[in-house]
Write a protein that holds these residues in place. Structure first.
Motif: not given
Length: 342
Positions: A239-245, A260-264, A326-339
């Motif tokens: 992901d850091p290379t996407i942010i750089f781009a 985000l998926n569209k950034d890929l 499983t790990n990614a789902t937990a993280y995405q749920r947390w991110v959404s909760q943080q807004g």
């Protein structure tokens, strides 16, 4: 008559003694009030030097007189000089004219760009940031020394270095090349070769590791993960290379807290989702801990990583896609909760 002559000679002798003592005091009497470092810019004239040194000496007129007698106004050296309490004008001028200039300890950490590096360095030495930036971007220097515009930032190894305050931009750049060559010892080059990498490729991967985790103890694990992908011909998908781009395309000032998926789909050689192998160069300036993490990676079977929601700042590593999901789902749920949308 003889008495008058004797008195006249006595008065003359006394006057000569007073004049001599006056000259002696101007030259040899203590004149520096305190021990302090002064900074004399390049091209300083005598008139410009006076307000720099005047606060620290008792008699500025005596200093000027001795300086002129010793031709110092035509031999003013730039630099940082340590002057000591009790110095006479003779000692002071000899020191400023021919003594050893004081060094400064210049420090820089990992910088994202040459602009930021130039600003950081310019705050510590005489050279201004514009001149430093131009020296860093000098294409002739870059190509002559085996770099490209994309890899040139790898030449600057974050650390602390002793420099003279009046070091020029080119002198600073040349010293960094020397330090780069010194850093890449035969032992480090052999470790790079063991990973089928050259020093510039190590720095490129290390810059990704650096951006992925601020936890130094975790960097060897992250390095091992990316090396597993690289050696098994997986895309790095960093992901850091996407942010750089994204920053290259839309501006360095914008902040991205998530990809985000569209950034890929971004069209860039730094898109490690769309392109196999390493990007063209570092996405930042890796520090020594990140470089050494790539050279001494943790040996494991991890291919996936995801930010941990239980231990903030750390990551969860996985060997299989199922475990990672499983790990990614937990993280995405947390991110959404943080807004956090971006």
């Amino acid at each position: 008559m003889k008495k008058k002559i004797a008195i006249s000679l006595g008065i003359l002798f006394l006057m000569l003694c007073i004049i001599g003592y006056s000259f002696y005091r101007k030259i040899y009497a203590p004149n520096v009030k305190e021990t302090v470092s002064i900074y004399i810019p390049t091209g300083t004239t005598m008139n410009e030097l006076i307000p720099i040194i005047d606060p620290y000496i008792r008699n500025i007129n005596g200093f000027i007189w001795v300086a002129e007698k010793k031709n110092y106004p035509n031999r003013i050296r730039p630099g940082k000089f340590r002057i000591s309490e009790g110095m006479s004008n003779e000692e002071l001028i000899n020191h400023l004219r021919g003594g050893k200039a004081e060094t400064i300890t210049l420090t820089f950490n990992n910088q994202d760009s040459f602009e930021k590096l130039a600003g950081r360095v310019a705050n510590q030495i005489e050279a201004d940031s514009t001149a430093l930036f131009e020296a860093f971007k000098d294409v002739d220097f870059i190509t002559k020394n085996g770099f490209t515009p994309e890899t040139a930032i790898a030449m600057y190894i974050p650390n602390s270095y002793d420099f003279y305050w009046n070091t020029s931009p080119n002198e600073f750049r040349d010293r960094m090349l020397t330090e780069y060559k010194r850093f890449w010892t035969d032992a480090r080059r052999e470790k790079a070769k063991a990973q089928n990498l050259n020093p510039l490729q190590v720095s490129t991967l290390a810059s990704i590791v650096q951006k992925e985790t601020a936890i130094i103890e975790e960097r060897k694990t992250v390095a091992g993960l990316y090396l597993n992908r690289l050696h098994d011909f997986w895309p790095l998908q960093a992901d850091p290379t996407i942010i750089f781009a994204l920053k290259q395309k839309y501006g360095q000032e914008k902040e991205y807290k998530r990809v985000l998926n569209k950034d890929l789909d971004i069209d860039s050689p730094y898109n490690t989702y769309a392109n196999f192998g390493l990007p063209p160069g570092p996405i930042g300036m890796p520090d020594i801990s990140s470089i050494d993490a790539v050279l001494n990676p943790e040996n494991h079977k991890y291919y996936y990583m995801c930010a941990s929601v239980e231990k903030m700042g750390y990551h969860k590593f996985a060997k299989t896609l199922k475990e990672h999901n499983t790990n990614a789902t937990a993280y995405q749920r947390w991110v959404s909760q943080q807004g956090i949308n971006r």
